[in-house]
Write a protein that holds these residues in place. Sequence first.
Motif, PDB file in Angstrom:
ATOM      1  N   LYS A 154      50.446  34.895  38.914  1.00 25.76           N
ATOM      2  CA  LYS A 154      51.481  36.232  37.540  1.00 25.76           C
ATOM      3  C   LYS A 154      51.646  35.167  36.650  1.00 25.76           C
ATOM      4  N   ASP A 155      52.596  34.493  37.037  1.00 26.44           N
ATOM      5  CA  ASP A 155      53.694  34.533  35.819  1.00 26.44           C
ATOM      6  C   ASP A 155      53.322  33.318  34.947  1.00 26.44           C
ATOM      7  N   LEU A 156      51.836  32.535  35.321  1.00 26.27           N
ATOM      8  CA  LEU A 156      50.987  32.401  34.280  1.00 26.27           C
ATOM      9  C   LEU A 156      50.213  33.208  33.249  1.00 26.27           C
ATOM     10  N   TYR A 157      50.151  33.795  33.877  1.00 24.27           N
ATOM     11  CA  TYR A 157      49.194  35.636  33.014  1.00 24.27           C
ATOM     12  C   TYR A 157      49.807  36.461  32.411  1.00 24.27           C
ATOM     13  N   GLN A 158      51.638  36.223  33.185  1.00 23.91           N
ATOM     14  CA  GLN A 158      52.581  37.180  31.571  1.00 23.91           C
ATOM     15  C   GLN A 158      52.885  36.264  30.847  1.00 23.91           C
ATOM     16  N   SER A 166      46.616  43.098  36.356  1.00 24.80           N
ATOM     17  CA  SER A 166      44.974  43.583  35.942  1.00 24.80           C
ATOM     18  C   SER A 166      44.308  42.755  35.631  1.00 24.80           C
ATOM     19  N   PRO A 167      44.513  42.236  36.249  1.00 28.37           N
ATOM     20  CA  PRO A 167      43.599  40.790  36.013  1.00 28.37           C
ATOM     21  C   PRO A 167      42.122  41.075  35.521  1.00 28.37           C
ATOM     22  N   ALA A 168      41.047  40.633  34.990  1.00 22.74           N
ATOM     23  CA  ALA A 168      40.261  40.122  34.790  1.00 22.74           C
ATOM     24  C   ALA A 168      38.864  41.198  35.663  1.00 22.74           C
ATOM     25  N   LYS A 169      37.945  41.994  35.154  1.00 19.36           N
ATOM     26  CA  LYS A 169      36.918  42.170  36.639  1.00 19.36           C
ATOM     27  C   LYS A 169      35.366  41.688  36.325  1.00 19.36           C
ATOM     28  N   GLN A 183      45.288  28.582  26.266  1.00 23.00           N
ATOM     29  CA  GLN A 183      46.173  27.846  24.611  1.00 23.00           C
ATOM     30  C   GLN A 183      47.706  28.639  24.971  1.00 23.00           C
ATOM     31  N   LYS A 184      48.031  29.172  25.780  1.00 25.32           N
ATOM     32  CA  LYS A 184      49.619  29.608  24.852  1.00 25.32           C
ATOM     33  C   LYS A 184      49.909  28.879  26.323  1.00 25.32           C
ATOM     34  N   THR A 185      49.862  28.192  27.264  1.00 27.04           N
ATOM     35  CA  THR A 185      50.569  28.061  28.153  1.00 27.04           C
ATOM     36  C   THR A 185      50.043  26.752  28.310  1.00 27.04           C
ATOM     37  N   GLY A 186      48.467  25.906  29.052  1.00 19.74           N
ATOM     38  CA  GLY A 186      48.733  24.809  28.573  1.00 19.74           C
ATOM     39  C   GLY A 186      47.523  24.647  30.364  1.00 19.74           C
ATOM     40  N   ASP A 293      56.165  37.604  45.427  1.00 21.44           N
ATOM     41  CA  ASP A 293      55.509  38.324  44.238  1.00 21.44           C
ATOM     42  C   ASP A 293      55.324  37.587  43.452  1.00 21.44           C
ATOM     43  N   LYS A 294      55.256  36.815  42.831  1.00 17.82           N
ATOM     44  CA  LYS A 294      53.789  36.469  41.127  1.00 17.82           C
ATOM     45  C   LYS A 294      52.781  35.384  41.912  1.00 17.82           C
TER      46      LYS A 294
END
Length: 423
Positions: A154-158, A166-169, A183-186, A293-294
């Motif tokens: 969850k931390d990487l998603y955030q 709400s991950p992709a369905k 792209q955003k986190t590597g 919790d992550k």
Amino acid sequence: MKQRALWSAVLVAGVMATAGCGSAAGPGSPAGGASGKLVVWDWKSGDAKAKGYVEKAKADFTKNHPGVEVEFVAQPFEQYYTLLGTAIQSGKGPDVILFNGGGQIRDRSDALAPLDPYVADDKKRLSGWDAFTKDGKTYAAPVTLQGHPLYYNKDLYQKAGLNPDSPAKTWADFVKDCGVITQKTGAKCLALGNKEGYGIQFFLSAMGSATLTAQEYDDWIAGKRNWTSANVKRVFELWKEANDAGLNNDGVNSTAMFNDEFALFQSAKAANVIGLMSDVGHWKDFADFIAPDKIGVMPAPVVNPAATPSLPYDGGIGYAVAKWTKDPKLAADLVRSLTSTDALKTFYLDGGAITSDTSIDVSAGGPSVKTIVSEVKAGKPALHVALSSKTLELMGRLSQQLLSGSTTVDDVVQQLAASDTAG
């Protein structure tokens, strides 16, 4: 899950010499039950996280059989079934044997004693029996439930600006989100290890319920597998497409699942992983590196709108009794102690195993384990567990060839169909 490494005869002989074989625990020795002793082969008892579980089980057994010695011989898993094959050929060896559910035990059921006369009282308390049955007979008592949740960080998603709750369905949205995360986190999208050919097993079972129709899924489990189905082919197409699109970590075919794949997820070098729900590569292991919790658990993203994703799970590991043991009832009593509530509760607390005893409270385990357990009721058997060990070995090799580009999906499903049909 991690069953099938093959070794040369020379190497096997060397391993047997160093692993206790040839002693009371070895294929050439008398059965333990003949002399007030039971020998157990497994690959878990040497694990520190299983120490308390083994001690509880032995204590439970000793209460009723104080004069019987119990010896656990922890074999190296990579050679486990090869060593066991040698014992089976000789008709001598351990009295009690640990098995993975599915093809590994069904392929060797002729060497085992049916447990039905001894475990009737445990049938309602324990779940996961189907993975240890063949032709209506029960050959092992389930210790754990094993399944293949899709975990995410969850931390990487955030950090990527995505909603971690709400991950992709759908598969299309999942691939899109993967691009954003990288792209955003590597971080890569999926941690995957297929050096041993196990990665495809997890992928097939995790993505199968999101790709096959309910009828196709049920037919597969029932042994009526249609390898020419477009939806079956689609799973193997996704396997290759995901790698070609760069969703996976580099060098999948040279990355070991245990434990390099999971290390990539734990170190936040990949945002998602198809893991296990018990013992290793699971919620409790991950919580040593990622805040509980992550750790998220998501349904498989839908590939086919006619499919309904579900948690793929079965009986995970279970203990069986060798046909050659001198006292099958005594050995079965040990199996019953190994599946007693107190022993299994300790296995859950120490190792994070989702055990076959559904009466054990797991509510303190954190959000991810609560999600997993809540999905068990609607879950279905894992697709790969329905296949024979021979077909799984072939699928592992072909999956590596698919990723390297040396074969095609059509050729893969054709070879797997032939193997599956041949039994």
